[in-house]
Motif scaffolding. Structure first.
Motif, PDB file in Angstrom:
ATOM      1  N   ASN A   5      47.151  29.589  45.216  1.00 31.40           N
ATOM      2  CA  ASN A   5      48.040  30.730  45.333  1.00 31.40           C
ATOM      3  C   ASN A   5      47.415  31.859  46.102  1.00 31.40           C
ATOM      4  O   ASN A   5      46.271  32.217  45.849  1.00 31.40           O
ATOM      5  N   ALA A   6      48.187  32.421  46.998  1.00 36.14           N
ATOM      6  CA  ALA A   6      47.734  33.637  47.655  1.00 36.14           C
ATOM      7  C   ALA A   6      48.120  34.776  46.729  1.00 36.14           C
ATOM      8  O   ALA A   6      49.271  35.184  46.677  1.00 36.14           O
ATOM      9  N   ALA A   7      47.150  35.226  45.955  1.00 41.29           N
ATOM     10  CA  ALA A   7      47.416  36.277  44.983  1.00 41.29           C
ATOM     11  C   ALA A   7      46.948  37.609  45.558  1.00 41.29           C
ATOM     12  O   ALA A   7      46.294  37.646  46.599  1.00 41.29           O
ATOM     13  N   SER A   8      47.284  38.695  44.877  1.00 38.38           N
ATOM     14  CA  SER A   8      46.811  39.985  45.383  1.00 38.38           C
ATOM     15  C   SER A   8      46.053  40.734  44.300  1.00 38.38           C
ATOM     16  O   SER A   8      46.344  40.634  43.110  1.00 38.38           O
ATOM     17  N   GLU A  18      26.237  45.911  35.735  1.00 35.82           N
ATOM     18  CA  GLU A  18      26.154  44.511  36.176  1.00 35.82           C
ATOM     19  C   GLU A  18      27.508  43.826  36.323  1.00 35.82           C
ATOM     20  O   GLU A  18      27.634  42.861  37.055  1.00 35.82           O
ATOM     21  N   TYR A  19      28.495  44.271  35.573  1.00 31.47           N
ATOM     22  CA  TYR A  19      29.760  43.538  35.486  1.00 31.47           C
ATOM     23  C   TYR A  19      30.916  44.286  36.138  1.00 31.47           C
ATOM     24  O   TYR A  19      31.010  45.510  36.042  1.00 31.47           O
ATOM     25  N   LYS A  20      31.811  43.512  36.744  1.00 30.82           N
ATOM     26  CA  LYS A  20      33.044  44.083  37.278  1.00 30.82           C
ATOM     27  C   LYS A  20      34.249  43.418  36.631  1.00 30.82           C
ATOM     28  O   LYS A  20      34.173  42.271  36.171  1.00 30.82           O
ATOM     29  N   HIS A  21      35.322  44.135  36.599  1.00 25.03           N
ATOM     30  CA  HIS A  21      36.579  43.685  36.005  1.00 25.03           C
ATOM     31  C   HIS A  21      37.606  43.573  37.131  1.00 25.03           C
ATOM     32  O   HIS A  21      37.974  44.574  37.740  1.00 25.03           O
ATOM     33  N   LEU A  22      38.021  42.340  37.393  1.00 23.60           N
ATOM     34  CA  LEU A  22      38.968  42.068  38.483  1.00 23.60           C
ATOM     35  C   LEU A  22      40.334  41.731  37.902  1.00 23.60           C
ATOM     36  O   LEU A  22      40.440  40.868  37.022  1.00 23.60           O
ATOM     37  N   ARG A  23      41.353  42.421  38.352  1.00 22.68           N
ATOM     38  CA  ARG A  23      42.731  42.121  37.910  1.00 22.68           C
ATOM     39  C   ARG A  23      43.523  41.611  39.119  1.00 22.68           C
ATOM     40  O   ARG A  23      43.546  42.262  40.166  1.00 22.68           O
ATOM     41  N   VAL A  24      44.141  40.440  38.950  1.00 22.34           N
ATOM     42  CA  VAL A  24      44.832  39.793  40.068  1.00 22.34           C
ATOM     43  C   VAL A  24      46.272  39.483  39.676  1.00 22.34           C
ATOM     44  O   VAL A  24      46.530  38.946  38.594  1.00 22.34           O
ATOM     45  N   ARG A  25      47.193  39.826  40.567  1.00 19.28           N
ATOM     46  CA  ARG A  25      48.594  39.481  40.304  1.00 19.28           C
ATOM     47  C   ARG A  25      48.821  38.009  40.624  1.00 19.28           C
ATOM     48  O   ARG A  25      48.570  37.568  41.748  1.00 19.28           O
ATOM     49  N   VAL A  26      49.246  37.232  39.617  1.00 18.22           N
ATOM     50  CA  VAL A  26      49.486  35.800  39.850  1.00 18.22           C
ATOM     51  C   VAL A  26      50.908  35.413  39.448  1.00 18.22           C
ATOM     52  O   VAL A  26      51.257  34.236  39.426  1.00 18.22           O
ATOM     53  N   ASP A  27      51.719  36.423  39.110  1.00 21.40           N
ATOM     54  CA  ASP A  27      53.127  36.230  38.729  1.00 21.40           C
ATOM     55  C   ASP A  27      53.292  35.202  37.620  1.00 21.40           C
ATOM     56  O   ASP A  27      52.617  35.284  36.618  1.00 21.40           O
ATOM     57  N   GLN A  42      38.551  31.954  45.638  1.00 19.56           N
ATOM     58  CA  GLN A  42      37.908  31.965  46.945  1.00 19.56           C
ATOM     59  C   GLN A  42      37.246  33.325  47.148  1.00 19.56           C
ATOM     60  O   GLN A  42      37.912  34.345  46.992  1.00 19.56           O
ATOM     61  N   CYS A  43      35.959  33.294  47.455  1.00 19.08           N
ATOM     62  CA  CYS A  43      35.227  34.555  47.544  1.00 19.08           C
ATOM     63  C   CYS A  43      35.231  35.046  48.981  1.00 19.08           C
ATOM     64  O   CYS A  43      34.977  34.271  49.900  1.00 19.08           O
ATOM     65  N   PRO A  44      35.480  36.322  49.200  1.00 22.39           N
ATOM     66  CA  PRO A  44      35.476  36.836  50.572  1.00 22.39           C
ATOM     67  C   PRO A  44      34.092  36.719  51.195  1.00 22.39           C
ATOM     68  O   PRO A  44      33.086  36.834  50.508  1.00 22.39           O
ATOM     69  N   GLN A  45      34.076  36.506  52.499  1.00 26.01           N
ATOM     70  CA  GLN A  45      32.804  36.501  53.215  1.00 26.01           C
ATOM     71  C   GLN A  45      32.469  37.928  53.602  1.00 26.01           C
ATOM     72  O   GLN A  45      33.346  38.707  53.947  1.00 26.01           O
ATOM     73  N   THR A  46      31.199  38.240  53.518  1.00 27.41           N
ATOM     74  CA  THR A  46      30.776  39.566  53.979  1.00 27.41           C
ATOM     75  C   THR A  46      29.738  39.360  55.073  1.00 27.41           C
ATOM     76  O   THR A  46      29.378  38.219  55.378  1.00 27.41           O
ATOM     77  N   ASN A  93      42.686  34.169  47.311  1.00 28.46           N
ATOM     78  CA  ASN A  93      43.247  32.855  47.061  1.00 28.46           C
ATOM     79  C   ASN A  93      42.707  32.318  45.743  1.00 28.46           C
ATOM     80  O   ASN A  93      41.505  32.204  45.564  1.00 28.46           O
ATOM     81  N   VAL A  94      43.615  32.028  44.812  1.00 31.00           N
ATOM     82  CA  VAL A  94      43.197  31.538  43.497  1.00 31.00           C
ATOM     83  C   VAL A  94      43.809  30.166  43.240  1.00 31.00           C
ATOM     84  O   VAL A  94      44.938  29.892  43.640  1.00 31.00           O
ATOM     85  N   LEU A  95      43.025  29.326  42.569  1.00 30.80           N
ATOM     86  CA  LEU A  95      43.486  27.986  42.221  1.00 30.80           C
ATOM     87  C   LEU A  95      43.426  27.870  40.699  1.00 30.80           C
ATOM     88  O   LEU A  95      42.359  28.042  40.104  1.00 30.80           O
TER      89      LEU A  95
END
Ligand code: FES
Length: 265
Positions: A5-8, A18-27, A42-46, A93-95
């Motif tokens: 899924n192409a999520a946002s 040390e920790y981050k909190h990620l919230r993703v819309r997956v409907d 999928q992790c972004p490339q930097t 992108n989430v699977l």
């Protein structure tokens, strides 16, 4: 069935150093998530990091009404450093959801969840799920210090009895965890224990479950590639309860949650 899924991204904030909190819309996918399941992100490339594989991330929270999932992650390597650069409205992108998730046995009245650090994020949804099904929950949260005890508020809000153990509390954390579990079990017998991540906690629970007679499950953390059971890069030997023979199992597909007695460390 898992779908790509192409999520946002809705938010991606630090919760401590040390920790981050990620919230993703997956409907609609959010409604399918069971405690203990994960997504392969999928992790972004930097500029400095070119992560090749997706990063498996267990779900910390899933909100079916609002269609989002939360992940708690430690920024440690190329993949998670890439994730840490995500900003609101970025595409990711989430699977998933992938894997089997935890199981509550009918008839179990009291469970104990025990974990360290980020492993607690995986156990919080299970505590909430159990409490919603009228199962008594004791949550044993352990970390090297108070700052790194994760998710206390979630456990407290679920109605769980929360016990906190830190390495700075004196005797070794594992000795304290063992003492606390014995005391809890004496007061109100534990039917099953659940854990995630820490090998030390898994070994302790394996020993105590044999001695005190409760069952249990452990969610394993494992490097993965496909996350779908196809590449066999996440295979680990698991022990058959009766024959004690070892069988290879795929953590992504047969797990990531396994009966405690099957786990070989
Ligand atoms: Fe490919 Fe598990 S990650 S089989």
């Amino acid at each position: 069935t898992a779908r790509e899924n192409a999520a946002s991204v809705l938010s991606n904030e630090w919760v401590n150093d040390e920790y981050k909190h990620l919230r993703v819309r997956v409907d609609a996918l959010a409604a399918q998530v069971k405690p203990g399941q994960f997504f392969n992100l999928q992790c972004p490339q930097t500029e400095q990091d070119k992560p090749f594989f997706r990063r498996p991330m267990s779900t910390w929270f899933a909100n079916a009404e609002q269609g989002y999932v939360d992940f708690l992650y430690k920024v440690v390597g190329a993949g998670t450093r890439g994730l840490s650069t995500l900003r609101p409205q970025d595409a990711v992108n989430v699977l998933g959801p992938l894997g089997n998730g935890f199981t509550l046995q009918p008839g179990h009245r009291h469970i104990l969840v025990a974990g360290r650090g980020v492993g607690l994020a995986t156990l919080a949804p299970l505590a909430e799920h159990a409490a919603a099904h009228d199962v008594q929950v004791t949550a044993l949260l352990s970390a090297r210090d108070r700052e790194h005890l994760m998710s206390q508020q979630r456990f407290l809000a679920s109605g769980a009895t929360v016990i906190e153990v830190t390495d700075s509390d004196g005797s070794s954390a594992m000795a304290q965890v063992e003492q606390r579990i014995r005391a809890v079990h004496q007061q109100s017998p534990i039917d099953a224990v659940y854990t995630c991540g820490s090998s030390r906690v898994i070994l302790l629970l394996q020993r105590l479950s044999q001695e005190l007679g409760f069952s249990g499950e452990a969610a394993l953390e494992q490097q993965m590639a496909c996350g779908l059971g196809m590449c066999y890069c996440c295979v680990r030997p698991m022990r058959n309860k009766e024959s004690l023979a070892l069988t290879d199992k795929r953590v992504c597909y047969d797990g990531p949650v396994f009966p405690l007695h099957e786990v070989v460390l």
